[in-house]
Motif scaffolding. Structure first.
Motif, PDB file in Angstrom:
ATOM      1  N   ARG A 195       3.269  54.383  44.828  1.00  0.00           N
ATOM      2  CA  ARG A 195       4.426  54.891  44.078  1.00  0.00           C
ATOM      3  C   ARG A 195       5.334  53.749  43.626  1.00  0.00           C
ATOM      4  O   ARG A 195       5.838  53.754  42.499  1.00  0.00           O
ATOM      5  N   GLN A 196       5.511  52.756  44.492  1.00  0.00           N
ATOM      6  CA  GLN A 196       6.344  51.616  44.135  1.00  0.00           C
ATOM      7  C   GLN A 196       5.714  50.809  43.002  1.00  0.00           C
ATOM      8  O   GLN A 196       6.403  50.318  42.106  1.00  0.00           O
ATOM      9  N   THR A 197       4.391  50.684  43.030  1.00  0.00           N
ATOM     10  CA  THR A 197       3.692  49.964  41.959  1.00  0.00           C
ATOM     11  C   THR A 197       3.908  50.643  40.622  1.00  0.00           C
ATOM     12  O   THR A 197       4.164  49.984  39.607  1.00  0.00           O
ATOM     13  N   LEU A 241       0.724  45.934  56.845  1.00  0.00           N
ATOM     14  CA  LEU A 241       0.574  46.590  55.550  1.00  0.00           C
ATOM     15  C   LEU A 241       1.848  46.493  54.721  1.00  0.00           C
ATOM     16  O   LEU A 241       1.797  46.159  53.525  1.00  0.00           O
ATOM     17  N   VAL A 242       2.983  46.768  55.340  1.00  0.00           N
ATOM     18  CA  VAL A 242       4.265  46.687  54.621  1.00  0.00           C
ATOM     19  C   VAL A 242       4.486  45.264  54.114  1.00  0.00           C
ATOM     20  O   VAL A 242       4.882  45.050  52.953  1.00  0.00           O
ATOM     21  N   ALA A 271      -1.944  55.943  55.853  1.00  0.00           N
ATOM     22  CA  ALA A 271      -2.091  56.252  54.426  1.00  0.00           C
ATOM     23  C   ALA A 271      -0.748  56.408  53.724  1.00  0.00           C
ATOM     24  O   ALA A 271      -0.614  56.067  52.547  1.00  0.00           O
ATOM     25  N   GLN A 272       0.258  56.909  54.451  1.00  0.00           N
ATOM     26  CA  GLN A 272       1.579  57.082  53.840  1.00  0.00           C
ATOM     27  C   GLN A 272       2.152  55.747  53.371  1.00  0.00           C
ATOM     28  O   GLN A 272       2.813  55.683  52.345  1.00  0.00           O
ATOM     29  N   ILE A 273       1.900  54.699  54.102  1.00  0.00           N
ATOM     30  CA  ILE A 273       2.383  53.371  53.697  1.00  0.00           C
ATOM     31  C   ILE A 273       1.738  52.971  52.372  1.00  0.00           C
ATOM     32  O   ILE A 273       2.409  52.466  51.468  1.00  0.00           O
ATOM     33  N   ILE A 274       0.436  53.222  52.259  1.00  0.00           N
ATOM     34  CA  ILE A 274      -0.280  52.873  51.027  1.00  0.00           C
ATOM     35  C   ILE A 274       0.176  53.762  49.875  1.00  0.00           C
ATOM     36  O   ILE A 274       0.381  53.280  48.752  1.00  0.00           O
ATOM     37  N   MET A 315      -5.843  47.295  53.469  1.00  0.00           N
ATOM     38  CA  MET A 315      -5.237  48.312  52.610  1.00  0.00           C
ATOM     39  C   MET A 315      -6.230  49.436  52.328  1.00  0.00           C
ATOM     40  O   MET A 315      -5.870  50.617  52.349  1.00  0.00           O
ATOM     41  N   GLU A 316      -7.468  49.062  52.073  1.00  0.00           N
ATOM     42  CA  GLU A 316      -8.494  50.075  51.812  1.00  0.00           C
ATOM     43  C   GLU A 316      -8.763  50.892  53.071  1.00  0.00           C
ATOM     44  O   GLU A 316      -8.935  52.113  53.002  1.00  0.00           O
ATOM     45  N   LEU A 317      -8.789  50.250  54.222  1.00  0.00           N
ATOM     46  CA  LEU A 317      -8.955  50.965  55.483  1.00  0.00           C
ATOM     47  C   LEU A 317      -7.803  51.943  55.690  1.00  0.00           C
ATOM     48  O   LEU A 317      -8.003  53.097  56.086  1.00  0.00           O
ATOM     49  N   ALA A 318      -6.601  51.500  55.414  1.00  0.00           N
ATOM     50  CA  ALA A 318      -5.407  52.323  55.645  1.00  0.00           C
ATOM     51  C   ALA A 318      -5.417  53.590  54.805  1.00  0.00           C
ATOM     52  O   ALA A 318      -4.877  54.618  55.223  1.00  0.00           O
ATOM     53  N   ARG A 319      -6.038  53.543  53.645  1.00  0.00           N
ATOM     54  CA  ARG A 319      -6.129  54.741  52.805  1.00  0.00           C
ATOM     55  C   ARG A 319      -6.894  55.865  53.507  1.00  0.00           C
ATOM     56  O   ARG A 319      -6.695  57.034  53.213  1.00  0.00           O
ATOM     57  N   THR A 320      -7.790  55.498  54.420  1.00  0.00           N
ATOM     58  CA  THR A 320      -8.653  56.480  55.075  1.00  0.00           C
ATOM     59  C   THR A 320      -8.105  56.968  56.409  1.00  0.00           C
ATOM     60  O   THR A 320      -8.695  57.855  57.021  1.00  0.00           O
ATOM     61  N   GLU A 321      -7.030  56.381  56.870  1.00  0.00           N
ATOM     62  CA  GLU A 321      -6.428  56.745  58.164  1.00  0.00           C
ATOM     63  C   GLU A 321      -5.058  57.362  57.892  1.00  0.00           C
ATOM     64  O   GLU A 321      -4.139  56.666  57.463  1.00  0.00           O
TER      65      GLU A 321
END
Length: 196
Positions: A119-121, A55-56, A111-114, A101-107
């Protein structure tokens, strides 16, 4: 980054996107490459760490694509447009990473990475929006809210039209840009009379 580490990340990202994160084992990843688990654990302590690194790396790759797309463009409005195009193309070209990325939003553990990426975007886009407002090219509103509105439209249409429906990224980008340029009201005196 060593070749083995990169290959583990690439194979795992495609496996996670195709088969699901929970259904994919470390064994299946290393079997795809033809190495033992020792190679995996040389580079990663766990499957969670592997996905976090994927993800990173993906978020960084997308930022670099955006940065490269706008490099040398003096007009802040064009930089915003080119950034939108670059984002949608990257997401379309890296659909498997977009799925992750979409999966990570739900876990919550990912989610903190996303959220940090989000925030960086905003931080990356805000100077261009602020410059556009200062130059009189964009509406003189709160630059952070305007930035989040542009990014929100881009993210939603990317997810629905590019990821879920498989539409052409460039065509979707043109729709996003047209909407962001004009807002949601039609122009002309008859519209102004109806609203007043």
């Amino acid at each position: 980054m060593t070749a083995w580490r990169q290959e583990l990340m690439d194979v795992a990202a495609r496996r996670f996107a195709a088969d699901g994160y929970h259904a994919t084992s470390v064994t299946s990843i290393v079997d795809d490459i033809g190495v033992g688990k020792g190679v995996f654990y040389w580079y990663f302590t766990s499957k969670d760490e592997l996905l976090s690194e994927i993800l990173v790396d993906a978020l960084h790759s997308m930022r670099m694509a955006q940065r490269d797309a706008i490099a040398g463009e003096p007009d802040p409005a064009r930089r915003i447009e080119w950034g939108i195009r670059a984002s949608l193309r990257w997401l379309s070209d890296h659909r498997h990473l977009y799925v992750l990325m979409e999966l990570a939003r739900t876990e919550e553990r990912f989610a903190q990475i996303i959220r940090q990426g989000d925030r960086q975007t905003v931080a990356d886009a805000l100077p261009h929006v602020s410059a556009g407002i200062t130059a009189g090219l964009l509406r003189g509103e709160d630059p952070e809210i305007l930035t989040m509105a542009i990014l929100g439209v881009t993210a939603h249409l990317a997810r629905v039209l590019v990821l879920e429906q498989g539409q052409d990224a460039d065509r979707v980008a043109e729709s996003v840009i047209a909407f962001c340029r004009q807002g949601y009201l039609a122009s002309g005196p008859s519209v102004a009379r109806r609203i007043a």
